[in-house]
Design a protein around this motif. Structure first.
Motif, PDB file in Angstrom:
ATOM      1  N   VAL A 113       0.857  -1.182   0.000  1.00 44.92           N
ATOM      2  CA  VAL A 113       0.000   0.000   0.000  1.00 44.92           C
ATOM      3  C   VAL A 113       0.896   1.234   0.000  1.00 44.92           C
ATOM      4  CG1 VAL A 113      -1.926  -1.109   1.201  1.00 44.92           C
ATOM      5  CG2 VAL A 113      -0.169   0.071   2.530  1.00 44.92           C
ATOM      6  N   ASP A 114       0.320   2.372  -0.427  1.00 49.32           N
ATOM      7  CA  ASP A 114       1.055   3.629  -0.344  1.00 49.32           C
ATOM      8  C   ASP A 114       0.383   4.553   0.662  1.00 49.32           C
ATOM      9  OD1 ASP A 114      -1.160   4.748  -1.614  1.00 49.32           O
ATOM     10  OD2 ASP A 114      -0.162   5.019  -3.543  1.00 49.32           O
ATOM     11  N   GLN A 146     -16.465  -0.052  -4.974  1.00 52.10           N
ATOM     12  CA  GLN A 146     -17.910  -0.086  -4.839  1.00 52.10           C
ATOM     13  C   GLN A 146     -18.423  -0.318  -3.415  1.00 52.10           C
ATOM     14  OE1 GLN A 146     -20.113   0.387  -7.430  1.00 52.10           O
ATOM     15  NE2 GLN A 146     -18.508   0.662  -8.951  1.00 52.10           N
ATOM     16  N   ALA A 147     -17.639  -0.960  -2.557  1.00 53.18           N
ATOM     17  CA  ALA A 147     -18.087  -1.187  -1.184  1.00 53.18           C
ATOM     18  C   ALA A 147     -18.240   0.159  -0.469  1.00 53.18           C
ATOM     19  CB  ALA A 147     -17.098  -2.064  -0.435  1.00 53.18           C
ATOM     20  N   LYS A 148     -19.160   0.210   0.494  1.00 51.98           N
ATOM     21  CA  LYS A 148     -19.392   1.465   1.204  1.00 51.98           C
ATOM     22  C   LYS A 148     -18.143   1.940   1.934  1.00 51.98           C
ATOM     23  CE  LYS A 148     -24.326   0.556   1.752  1.00 51.98           C
ATOM     24  NZ  LYS A 148     -25.429   0.215   2.694  1.00 51.98           N
ATOM     25  N   GLU A 149     -17.363   0.997   2.473  1.00 52.35           N
ATOM     26  CA  GLU A 149     -16.058   1.313   3.034  1.00 52.35           C
ATOM     27  C   GLU A 149     -15.183   0.072   2.933  1.00 52.35           C
ATOM     28  OE1 GLU A 149     -15.683   1.968   7.296  1.00 52.35           O
ATOM     29  OE2 GLU A 149     -17.598   0.963   7.645  1.00 52.35           O
ATOM     30  N   VAL A 150     -13.884   0.255   3.120  1.00 51.17           N
ATOM     31  CA  VAL A 150     -12.925  -0.832   2.934  1.00 51.17           C
ATOM     32  C   VAL A 150     -11.998  -0.903   4.141  1.00 51.17           C
ATOM     33  CG1 VAL A 150     -11.003  -1.662   1.516  1.00 51.17           C
ATOM     34  CG2 VAL A 150     -13.010  -0.656   0.413  1.00 51.17           C
ATOM     35  N   PHE A 151     -11.754  -2.117   4.622  1.00 47.37           N
ATOM     36  CA  PHE A 151     -10.706  -2.380   5.602  1.00 47.37           C
ATOM     37  C   PHE A 151      -9.591  -3.134   4.879  1.00 47.37           C
ATOM     38  CE2 PHE A 151     -14.319  -3.026   8.912  1.00 47.37           C
ATOM     39  CZ  PHE A 151     -14.532  -1.653   8.972  1.00 47.37           C
ATOM     40  N   ILE A 152      -8.341  -2.776   5.152  1.00 51.88           N
ATOM     41  CA  ILE A 152      -7.180  -3.448   4.581  1.00 51.88           C
ATOM     42  C   ILE A 152      -6.360  -4.018   5.727  1.00 51.88           C
ATOM     43  CG2 ILE A 152      -5.106  -3.203   3.153  1.00 51.88           C
ATOM     44  CD1 ILE A 152      -6.428  -0.671   1.951  1.00 51.88           C
ATOM     45  N   VAL A 153      -5.946  -5.267   5.610  1.00 53.69           N
ATOM     46  CA  VAL A 153      -5.132  -5.877   6.658  1.00 53.69           C
ATOM     47  C   VAL A 153      -3.893  -6.495   6.017  1.00 53.69           C
ATOM     48  CG1 VAL A 153      -6.510  -8.002   6.602  1.00 53.69           C
ATOM     49  CG2 VAL A 153      -5.119  -7.497   8.612  1.00 53.69           C
ATOM     50  N   LEU A 154      -2.725  -6.163   6.547  1.00 55.61           N
ATOM     51  CA  LEU A 154      -1.459  -6.712   6.066  1.00 55.61           C
ATOM     52  C   LEU A 154      -0.374  -6.463   7.097  1.00 55.61           C
ATOM     53  CD1 LEU A 154       0.215  -4.419   3.376  1.00 55.61           C
ATOM     54  CD2 LEU A 154      -1.561  -3.631   4.927  1.00 55.61           C
ATOM     55  N   LYS A 155       0.722  -7.185   6.964  1.00 55.83           N
ATOM     56  CA  LYS A 155       1.842  -7.016   7.886  1.00 55.83           C
ATOM     57  C   LYS A 155       2.670  -5.799   7.481  1.00 55.83           C
ATOM     58  CE  LYS A 155       1.982 -11.739   9.559  1.00 55.83           C
ATOM     59  NZ  LYS A 155       2.798 -12.907   9.912  1.00 55.83           N
ATOM     60  N   HIS A 156       3.220  -5.143   8.490  1.00 54.86           N
ATOM     61  CA  HIS A 156       3.868  -3.843   8.319  1.00 54.86           C
ATOM     62  C   HIS A 156       5.367  -4.010   8.090  1.00 54.86           C
ATOM     63  CE1 HIS A 156       2.738   0.487   9.522  1.00 54.86           C
ATOM     64  NE2 HIS A 156       3.824   0.541   8.763  1.00 54.86           N
ATOM     65  N   ALA A 163       6.531   4.289  -0.654  1.00 52.57           N
ATOM     66  CA  ALA A 163       6.226   5.671  -1.036  1.00 52.57           C
ATOM     67  C   ALA A 163       5.503   5.733  -2.380  1.00 52.57           C
ATOM     68  CB  ALA A 163       7.505   6.490  -1.081  1.00 52.57           C
ATOM     69  N   LYS A 164       5.882   4.842  -3.298  1.00 55.89           N
ATOM     70  CA  LYS A 164       5.250   4.829  -4.629  1.00 55.89           C
ATOM     71  C   LYS A 164       5.056   3.387  -5.075  1.00 55.89           C
ATOM     72  CE  LYS A 164       5.687   6.521  -9.384  1.00 55.89           C
ATOM     73  NZ  LYS A 164       4.291   6.989  -9.430  1.00 55.89           N
ATOM     74  N   LEU A 165       3.835   3.052  -5.403  1.00 59.29           N
ATOM     75  CA  LEU A 165       3.547   1.697  -5.862  1.00 59.29           C
ATOM     76  C   LEU A 165       4.047   1.496  -7.293  1.00 59.29           C
ATOM     77  CD1 LEU A 165      -0.156   1.235  -4.674  1.00 59.29           C
ATOM     78  CD2 LEU A 165       1.910   0.356  -3.577  1.00 59.29           C
ATOM     79  N   PRO A 166       4.616   0.320  -7.585  1.00 65.70           N
ATOM     80  CA  PRO A 166       4.979   0.036  -8.975  1.00 65.70           C
ATOM     81  C   PRO A 166       3.749  -0.153  -9.857  1.00 65.70           C
ATOM     82  CG  PRO A 166       5.355  -1.886  -7.592  1.00 65.70           C
ATOM     83  CD  PRO A 166       5.022  -0.759  -6.670  1.00 65.70           C
ATOM     84  N   PHE A 167       2.607  -0.497  -9.228  1.00 69.32           N
ATOM     85  CA  PHE A 167       1.365  -0.706  -9.982  1.00 69.32           C
ATOM     86  C   PHE A 167       0.197  -0.506  -9.018  1.00 69.32           C
ATOM     87  CE2 PHE A 167      -2.066  -2.931 -12.064  1.00 69.32           C
ATOM     88  CZ  PHE A 167      -1.830  -2.760 -13.423  1.00 69.32           C
ATOM     89  N   VAL A 168      -0.771   0.308  -9.426  1.00 77.48           N
ATOM     90  CA  VAL A 168      -1.971   0.490  -8.613  1.00 77.48           C
ATOM     91  C   VAL A 168      -3.030  -0.496  -9.100  1.00 77.48           C
ATOM     92  CG1 VAL A 168      -3.819   2.050  -7.891  1.00 77.48           C
ATOM     93  CG2 VAL A 168      -1.471   2.907  -8.126  1.00 77.48           C
TER      94      VAL A 168
END
Length: 270
Positions: A113-114, A146-156, A163-168
């Motif tokens: 994620v960025d 499209q979802a009303k809101e989004v939760f994202i879960v991943l290890k830090h 800082a910049k994604l190679p692909f969105v």
């Protein structure tokens, strides 16, 4: 062992466990949730087994109201269909449920994620000659938009928070501020990013991710060091509530059943 794991060795839970429990707590009872495989599925099913028994879990392959006895290996896992209230075609899931505005929460994982909560699950490195080819988009771009809101879960880690994604692959807040709205993306976007170090939420104006809760035993310096940009810290930074005994027991039991069912030596995601 990660910094987060080291920081929690004196406590009665691991960094992965507090991340999973903290993510599960965000799901309210009765919520209609479009679930991704992996950590999102673990957190969503933990919510169903504890404080949110009426949460409605929907998977991309068509199960609605899935109540799997063990964690699914994929969206096509038969246990999802066997335990669901009903099963419909994938086009109906996306057209009627998602595009129809009937999904309260999209629960997604990510490889990267960025700072504006955009997600990459496509490639690491140049698209035409990547260092790593990731699993790809699946239904995540549609869920994220499209979802009303989004939760994202991943290890830090610095490799995950870049800082910049190679692909969105899936849109968060694009370039921040009103960029998402200007692009005509209907959902509210990511409202929480839950990691093994803390919880990040978007700034109300800039939409830049800000550390608003830090897990017990973790320092701000650790979180900053694991982030690929100059992470903003909320002035009223909170400490994440520790997992209660019931949630931990339910999580460990779920992971043990899953490991036994799939013939694994260990239990769950470490």
């Amino acid at each position: 062992m990660s910094a987060a794991e080291t920081a929690t060795t004196t406590l009665d839970f691991t960094a992965t466990e507090i991340m999973t429990v903290a993510a599960s707590r965000l799901l309210k009872d009765g919520t209609v949730c479009f679930v991704g495989i992996g950590l999102p599925s673990t957190a969503a099913n933990l919510a169903r087994l504890t404080h949110a028994p009426e949460v409605v879990l929907i998977y991309e392959s068509g199960p609605i109201g899935a109540k799997p006895t063990v964690l699914p290996l994929s969206i096509g896992d038969g246990d999802l269909a066997l335990t669901a209230d009903t099963v419909v075609g994938t086009p109906e899931i996306f057209r009627y449920w998602l595009q129809g505005g009937r999904i309260d929460v999209g629960f997604l994982g990510a490889a990267q994620v960025d700072r504006f909560a955009n997600i990459n699950t496509t490639v690491i490195g140049p698209y035409d000659a990547p260092k790593v080819r990731l699993p790809g988009a699946g239904g995540a771009p549609e869920i994220a938009s499209q979802a009303k809101e989004v939760f994202i879960v991943l290890k830090h880690s610095p490799k995950a928070f870049v800082a910049k994604l190679p692909f969105v692959t899936s849109a968060g807040y694009l370039d921040g501020f009103e960029a998402r709205a200007r692009a005509g993306i209907p959902g509210a976007g990511p409202t929480a990013v839950i990691t093994d170090l803390g919880i990040l939420t978007p700034d109300p104006v800039t939409k830049e991710l800000t550390l608003t809760s830090i897990h017990p035993g973790v320092t701000v310096e650790q979180v900053k060091a694991a982030t690929g940009w100059d992470l903003k810290i909320a002035p009223d930074l909170k400490t994440t509530e520790i997992p209660d005994a019931g949630a931990l027991a339910a999580l460990r039991d779920l992971q043990a059943r899953t490991a036994a069912a799939h013939g694994q030596v260990g239990g769950g995601e470490g």
